[in-house]
Design a protein around this motif. Structure first.
Motif, short mmCIF file in Angstrom:
data_model
loop_
_atom_site.label_atom_id
_atom_site.label_comp_id
_atom_site.label_asym_id
_atom_site.label_seq_id
_atom_site.Cartn_x
_atom_site.Cartn_y
_atom_site.Cartn_z
N GLN A 1 50.68 12.75 48.43
CA GLN A 1 49.28 13.15 48.40
C GLN A 1 48.36 11.93 48.35
OE1 GLN A 1 49.71 15.62 44.88
NE2 GLN A 1 49.32 17.48 46.06
N ALA A 2 48.76 10.91 47.60
CA ALA A 2 47.95 9.69 47.51
C ALA A 2 47.88 9.01 48.87
CB ALA A 2 48.55 8.75 46.46
N LEU A 3 48.97 8.97 49.59
CA LEU A 3 48.97 8.35 50.92
C LEU A 3 48.13 9.15 51.91
CD1 LEU A 3 52.65 7.10 51.07
CD2 LEU A 3 50.59 5.68 51.07
N ALA A 4 48.20 10.48 51.81
CA ALA A 4 47.36 11.31 52.68
C ALA A 4 45.88 11.05 52.37
CB ALA A 4 47.70 12.79 52.49
N HIS A 5 45.57 10.88 51.09
CA HIS A 5 44.19 10.57 50.71
C HIS A 5 43.78 9.20 51.25
CE1 HIS A 5 40.55 10.92 48.36
NE2 HIS A 5 40.77 9.72 47.85
N ALA A 6 44.69 8.23 51.18
CA ALA A 6 44.40 6.90 51.73
C ALA A 6 44.09 6.98 53.22
CB ALA A 6 45.58 5.97 51.47
N GLU A 7 44.87 7.74 53.94
CA GLU A 7 44.63 7.90 55.38
C GLU A 7 43.27 8.54 55.64
OE1 GLU A 7 48.05 10.16 56.45
OE2 GLU A 7 49.28 8.38 56.86
N MET A 8 42.88 9.50 54.81
CA MET A 8 41.57 10.13 54.96
C MET A 8 40.46 9.12 54.72
SD MET A 8 39.81 13.22 52.77
CE MET A 8 39.32 12.08 51.46
N LEU A 9 40.60 8.29 53.68
CA LEU A 9 39.59 7.28 53.39
C LEU A 9 39.44 6.29 54.55
CD1 LEU A 9 40.24 6.43 49.61
CD2 LEU A 9 38.66 8.11 50.60
N LEU A 10 40.53 5.96 55.18
CA LEU A 10 40.46 5.05 56.33
C LEU A 10 39.74 5.72 57.50
CD1 LEU A 10 43.94 3.29 56.28
CD2 LEU A 10 41.75 2.47 55.38
N ARG A 11 40.01 6.99 57.73
CA ARG A 11 39.29 7.71 58.80
C ARG A 11 37.79 7.75 58.50
NH1 ARG A 11 43.79 11.21 58.28
NH2 ARG A 11 42.55 12.71 57.07
N GLU A 12 37.43 7.80 57.23
CA GLU A 12 36.03 7.85 56.85
C GLU A 12 35.35 6.48 56.90
OE1 GLU A 12 36.18 11.71 53.82
OE2 GLU A 12 36.05 9.68 52.99
N GLY A 13 36.15 5.42 57.08
CA GLY A 13 35.56 4.10 57.26
C GLY A 13 35.83 3.09 56.18
N ALA A 14 36.77 3.34 55.27
CA ALA A 14 37.09 2.35 54.24
C ALA A 14 37.63 1.08 54.87
CB ALA A 14 38.12 2.92 53.26
N ASP A 15 37.24 -0.06 54.32
CA ASP A 15 37.72 -1.36 54.78
C ASP A 15 38.91 -1.85 53.99
OD1 ASP A 15 35.45 -1.96 56.67
OD2 ASP A 15 34.30 -1.81 54.81
N ILE A 16 39.02 -1.41 52.74
CA ILE A 16 40.05 -1.86 51.80
C ILE A 16 40.51 -0.63 51.02
CG2 ILE A 16 40.58 -3.41 49.86
CD1 ILE A 16 37.95 -4.94 50.64
N LEU A 17 41.80 -0.59 50.66
CA LEU A 17 42.32 0.47 49.80
C LEU A 17 42.68 -0.13 48.45
CD1 LEU A 17 44.73 2.27 52.31
CD2 LEU A 17 42.47 3.07 51.54
N ASP A 18 42.22 0.51 47.37
CA ASP A 18 42.51 0.05 46.01
C ASP A 18 43.35 1.11 45.32
OD1 ASP A 18 42.22 -1.81 43.87
OD2 ASP A 18 40.80 -0.44 42.92
#
Length: 275
Positions: free
Chosen positions: A37-54
């Motif tokens: 679930q955390a990885l799916a959320h990370a992928e969503m954040l990247l689609r939304e435009g995140a530059d960095i994942l914390d």
């Protein structure tokens, strides 16, 4: 200006959005995720435009219980391993040197430490690495008690002096300035008044010569001034992020990536000078 990290030189000529991925069951905002679930959320954040994942495996909310090294590693290592395949800088949010070392061995780009490398062995963990990025945060007290009665004669001066001392500890051990970013620690041992004073005083932190990371997302100070519950603080959080950017912050740590990215696009189009 750039932030040197393990695999990337992050261009900070424009503000960058750091998306929060909690691998915890008890985060104040959005805990309870399994690694998948955390990885799916990370992928969503990247689609939304995140530059960095914390990515973090221990809640730092006031009153949060301590988490063992073993439990934190079990939470974050699978998520870090997957996130490292996503082609963006990956940060580990931890104060434990054992977790730092395990994450850096995987190839993680940034160590984001709420204790500013004060734990035994933490400074040595990042000094031993040739290029990882480091975020040093200010906190008065510790998470379980930090909000009981925080006091300062001058909050901006106290935060500046502490971060100057911690950055000097790194520089004196041979760590390049380009690897270091400073975080005033909004909500960590500070009242609402202290937090908003730090936006107005942010220039004093920038005068130390390092980029500033601001983490206002869904914090209780937003709730205090808006009267909103945690899940209803998107608009207030975006406003606080823009205020921090306007005063020179180069990295914004957020839960609500899409809203923040849109707001930053409008801010850039307006071409307003920084304060």
């Amino acid at each position: 200006m750039h932030w040197q990290t393990s695999r990337f030189q992050i261009d900070l000529s424009q503000p960058r959005v750091m998306g929060i991925v909690n691998a915890t069951p008890d985060s104040f905002s959005d805990g309870g995720r399994s690694p998948n679930q955390a990885l799916a959320h990370a992928e969503m954040l990247l689609r939304e435009g995140a530059d960095i994942l914390d990515i973090g495996g221990e809640s730092s909310r006031p009153g949060a219980p301590a988490v063992s090294v073993e439990d934190e590693l079990a939470r974050v290592i699978p998520v870090l391993r997957g996130a490292l395949q996503m082609g963006v800088p990956v940060s580990v949010d931890t104060w434990k040197p054992e977790v730092m070392c395990a994450a850096l061995d995987l190839g993680v780009d940034i160590v984001n430490d709420i204790l500013a490398l004060q734990a035994d062995g933490a400074l040595e963990a990042v000094v031993a690495h040739p290029s990882c990025g480091i975020c040093l945060m200010h906190m008065q007290g510790e998470p379980r008690s930090m909000q009981r009665d925080p006091r300062y004669d001058d909050v901006t001066r106290s935060v500046r002096d502490f971060l100057a001392d911690r950055s000097h500890a790194l520089r004196s051990r041979g760590v390049q300035a380009a690897r270091i970013v400073l975080d005033p620690g909004i909500g960590f041992g500070k009242t609402v008044e202290h937090n908003f004073a730090l936006i107005k005083g942010q220039r004093a932190l920038l005068d130390l010569g390092y980029p500033v990371l601001a983490g206002w997302s869904r914090k209780s100070s937003i709730g205090t001034v808006t009267g909103r519950a945690v899940g209803e603080r998107v608009h207030g959080s975006v406003a606080a992020a823009l205020a921090a950017v306007q005063c020179g912050a180069r990295v914004i740590r957020v839960h609500d990536v899409a809203a923040t990215v849109d707001a930053l696009a409008v801010w850039r189009a307006a071409g307003l000078p920084e304060c």
